[in-house]
Design a protein around this motif. Structure first.
Motif, PDB file in Angstrom:
ATOM      1  N   PHE A   2      61.510  58.308  47.910  1.00 13.07           N
ATOM      2  CA  PHE A   2      60.393  57.855  47.107  1.00 13.07           C
ATOM      3  C   PHE A   2      60.856  57.556  45.691  1.00 13.07           C
ATOM      4  CE2 PHE A   2      58.457  60.575  50.324  1.00 13.07           C
ATOM      5  CZ  PHE A   2      57.518  59.705  50.844  1.00 13.07           C
ATOM      6  N   ASN A   3      60.265  56.539  45.123  1.00 14.89           N
ATOM      7  CA  ASN A   3      60.517  56.208  43.733  1.00 14.89           C
ATOM      8  C   ASN A   3      59.493  56.980  42.900  1.00 14.89           C
ATOM      9  OD1 ASN A   3      60.876  55.098  41.222  1.00 14.89           O
ATOM     10  ND2 ASN A   3      60.861  52.971  41.936  1.00 14.89           N
ATOM     11  N   ASP A   6      56.408  55.302  41.452  1.00 16.08           N
ATOM     12  CA  ASP A   6      55.300  55.008  42.360  1.00 16.08           C
ATOM     13  C   ASP A   6      54.230  56.095  42.315  1.00 16.08           C
ATOM     14  OD1 ASP A   6      56.551  52.688  43.114  1.00 16.08           O
ATOM     15  OD2 ASP A   6      57.399  53.528  44.957  1.00 16.08           O
ATOM     16  N   PHE A   7      54.634  57.314  42.002  1.00 21.82           N
ATOM     17  CA  PHE A   7      53.695  58.431  41.968  1.00 21.82           C
ATOM     18  C   PHE A   7      52.692  58.290  40.822  1.00 21.82           C
ATOM     19  CE2 PHE A   7      56.864  60.093  44.713  1.00 21.82           C
ATOM     20  CZ  PHE A   7      56.240  61.047  45.496  1.00 21.82           C
ATOM     21  N   VAL A  12      48.094  53.784  43.487  1.00 19.38           N
ATOM     22  CA  VAL A  12      48.472  54.901  44.356  1.00 19.38           C
ATOM     23  C   VAL A  12      47.586  56.109  44.063  1.00 19.38           C
ATOM     24  CG1 VAL A  12      50.307  56.581  44.850  1.00 19.38           C
ATOM     25  CG2 VAL A  12      50.843  54.140  44.714  1.00 19.38           C
ATOM     26  N   ARG A  73      56.602  52.396  52.722  1.00 18.14           N
ATOM     27  CA  ARG A  73      56.956  53.332  51.647  1.00 18.14           C
ATOM     28  C   ARG A  73      55.759  53.558  50.732  1.00 18.14           C
ATOM     29  NH1 ARG A  73      60.820  52.595  46.651  1.00 18.14           N
ATOM     30  NH2 ARG A  73      59.160  51.122  46.287  1.00 18.14           N
ATOM     31  N   HIS A  74      54.986  52.499  50.480  1.00 23.04           N
ATOM     32  CA  HIS A  74      53.783  52.610  49.642  1.00 23.04           C
ATOM     33  C   HIS A  74      52.784  53.586  50.270  1.00 23.04           C
ATOM     34  CE1 HIS A  74      50.600  51.361  46.887  1.00 23.04           C
ATOM     35  NE2 HIS A  74      49.815  51.201  47.949  1.00 23.04           N
ATOM     36  N   THR A  77      54.044  57.100  50.004  1.00 23.18           N
ATOM     37  CA  THR A  77      53.838  57.614  48.651  1.00 23.18           C
ATOM     38  C   THR A  77      52.400  58.072  48.460  1.00 23.18           C
ATOM     39  OG1 THR A  77      55.553  56.136  47.793  1.00 23.18           O
ATOM     40  CG2 THR A  77      54.012  57.054  46.193  1.00 23.18           C
ATOM     41  N   VAL A  81      51.336  61.852  47.464  1.00 23.90           N
ATOM     42  CA  VAL A  81      50.517  62.101  46.264  1.00 23.90           C
ATOM     43  C   VAL A  81      49.213  62.792  46.664  1.00 23.90           C
ATOM     44  CG1 VAL A  81      49.234  60.992  44.382  1.00 23.90           C
ATOM     45  CG2 VAL A  81      51.549  60.245  44.915  1.00 23.90           C
TER      46      VAL A  81
END
Length: 108
Positions: A2-3, A6-7, A12, A73-74, A77, A81
């Motif tokens: 995970f980037n 992105d969190f 998101v 991946r989105h 994430t 979260v």
């Protein structure tokens, strides 16, 4: 993987908060069955928050979904979260509601 950026993406975060709400509503809907048992109203209100700490389950869901290329991946994430938010929000809501119920029963 995970980037971390992105969190903190607002999209998101909003989607994760929406999932948090869906989780609580699903737990609340399932606790309606218990209304026909000996649980009182306060216990029925506390129940969805007391049973909604799916941190490890949601993280495992994200990991398995990513490994199997079932989710993006989105989406992974958002799920992670959501798990963090539920681990932070639900226990606080549970404690707050419990304190409010105790206070109201002491004044009654």
């Amino acid at each position: 993987r995970f980037n971390l950026r992105d969190f903190f993406n607002l999209t998101v975060l909003w989607q994760a908060l929406f999932l948090c709400l869906i989780i609580v509503l699903a737990r609340a809907a399932s606790s309606i069955v218990l209304a026909f048992s000996q649980f009182n109203l306060q216990e029925l209100i506390l129940l969805p928050f007391g049973l909604s700490f799916p941190l490890t389950l949601l993280v495992a869901l994200a990991a398995i979904g990513l490994q199997g290329n079932v989710i993006s991946r989105h989406e992974g994430t958002i799920i992670v979260v959501t798990s963090v938010l539920t681990a932070l929000i639900y226990p606080s809501c549970f404690k707050l509601l419990l304190a409010l119920f105790k206070r109201s029963s002491q004044t009654a």
